[in-house]
Write a protein that holds these residues in place. Structure first.
Motif, PDB file in Angstrom:
ATOM      1  N   PHE A 113      20.008  46.657  29.346  1.00 32.34           N
ATOM      2  CA  PHE A 113      19.151  46.025  30.341  1.00 32.34           C
ATOM      3  C   PHE A 113      19.000  46.992  31.501  1.00 32.34           C
ATOM      4  O   PHE A 113      19.988  47.421  32.092  1.00 32.34           O
ATOM      5  CB  PHE A 113      19.776  44.715  30.830  1.00 32.34           C
ATOM      6  N   THR A 143      10.795  46.862  33.370  1.00 34.86           N
ATOM      7  CA  THR A 143      12.174  46.488  33.102  1.00 34.86           C
ATOM      8  C   THR A 143      12.408  46.635  31.604  1.00 34.86           C
ATOM      9  O   THR A 143      11.620  46.146  30.801  1.00 34.86           O
ATOM     10  CB  THR A 143      12.458  45.036  33.520  1.00 34.86           C
ATOM     11  N   LYS A 182      14.533  45.779  28.348  1.00 35.25           N
ATOM     12  CA  LYS A 182      15.497  44.867  27.724  1.00 35.25           C
ATOM     13  C   LYS A 182      15.389  45.113  26.228  1.00 35.25           C
ATOM     14  O   LYS A 182      14.340  44.864  25.642  1.00 35.25           O
ATOM     15  CB  LYS A 182      15.188  43.413  28.043  1.00 35.25           C
ATOM     16  N   HIS A 187      11.060  38.765  29.159  1.00 33.03           N
ATOM     17  CA  HIS A 187      11.988  37.970  29.970  1.00 33.03           C
ATOM     18  C   HIS A 187      12.429  36.703  29.258  1.00 33.03           C
ATOM     19  O   HIS A 187      13.612  36.344  29.264  1.00 33.03           O
ATOM     20  CB  HIS A 187      11.328  37.611  31.307  1.00 33.03           C
ATOM     21  N   GLN A 237      14.847  37.381  26.338  1.00 37.75           N
ATOM     22  CA  GLN A 237      16.156  37.763  26.872  1.00 37.75           C
ATOM     23  C   GLN A 237      16.891  36.549  27.440  1.00 37.75           C
ATOM     24  O   GLN A 237      18.094  36.399  27.272  1.00 37.75           O
ATOM     25  CB  GLN A 237      15.970  38.845  27.938  1.00 37.75           C
ATOM     26  N   GLU A 269      18.434  35.771  23.432  1.00 37.35           N
ATOM     27  CA  GLU A 269      19.241  36.978  23.250  1.00 37.35           C
ATOM     28  C   GLU A 269      20.594  36.668  22.613  1.00 37.35           C
ATOM     29  O   GLU A 269      21.006  37.327  21.646  1.00 37.35           O
ATOM     30  CB  GLU A 269      19.465  37.691  24.589  1.00 37.35           C
TER      31      GLU A 269
END
Length: 249
Positions: free
Chosen positions: A134, A143, A145, A195, A198, A202
């Protein structure tokens, strides 16, 4: 010799949340091993004398008690005794019976990421590294991930099995819609997460990976993690990596 036994807190090897669990440990010289139990009679596992390479004090942050570790090939047992005297009894007793050195020998089973880069090690062994990464940069929309396999082993059958099951996962009425794909440039299988994935899926995906790895004859050896904070210009960034290591049973 007085029996060496008592309750210790043990950190489990598997699972995303490593909640410390109380176990009854009993050193058994006649069996050449250390047994540990849930309660005092439900055997949960053991540590063979022949596997023990070192025993040493170790401080675990956020845990009450007196920590120590028992090192074996590919695995380190993280333990906490309720008192300093009990910890010393275990350390001195095990070292005495097995004629172990007072210092940890130079064995690289659990080492800092900087000292043992995952990519270099994975290219020289039959281990399979499964990395959760991350990365976030303040003030920017980018971002990272991702879940990534790093290994020199042919894992195409494992990836196929995982990808066949992934469409069954959904959140908020939406199917997952992403898979582990092979990157020709990096030579890795990766699953990139937005997002929502995750946040909601996840942990389920990681559990699925563990299940499939076990089904294909692999066991979880150990893991390590690293958090990097940096300041570049006016932006702050944080990178969190957790790496799970699997080997053939």
């Amino acid at each position: 010799m007085e029996p060496i036994q008592g309750f210790l807190e043990k950190q489990p090897d598997k699972g995303k949340v490593k909640r410390w669990r109380k176990r009854w440990f009993d050193l058994q010289p006649d069996q050449d091993r250390i047994n540990y139990y849930k309660g005092t009679s439900d055997l949960k596992g053991y540590i063979l004398f022949d596997d023990i390479q070192y025993v040493a004090e170790h401080h675990f942050s956020g845990v009450d008690g007196y920590g120590f570790i028992i090192g074996t090939p590919g695995k380190v047992f993280n333990l906490v005794a309720p008192t300093e005297d009990e910890r010393n009894t275990w350390i001195i007793g095990v070292r005495s019976i097995l004629h172990l050195p007072d210092e940890i020998p130079d064995i690289n089973y659990r080492v800092p990421i900087e000292a043992n880069p995952t990519r270099e090690r994975s290219q020289q062994s039959s281990e399979i590294f499964f990395k959760k990464e991350f990365k976030m940069t303040s003030g920017k929309t980018s971002t990272t991930k991702a879940l990534t396999f790093i290994t020199a082993v042919d894992i195409s059958a494992i990836i196929d099995t995982i990808n066949e099951i992934l469409p069954q996962y959904a959140y908020d009425g939406k199917t997952l819609g992403t898979y582990f794909l092979f990157d020709e440039e990096t030579e890795k299988f990766s699953l990139h997460m937005d997002h929502d994935i995750q946040k909601y899926l996840e942990e389920d995906i990681i559990v699925l990976v563990f299940d499939i790895m076990y089904d294909h004859g692999y066991v979880h050896c150990f893991e390590f993690d690293q958090v990097i904070n940096s300041m570049r210009a006016l932006s702050a960034s944080v990178t969190s990596k957790e790496v799970f290591v699997f080997t053939k049973a």
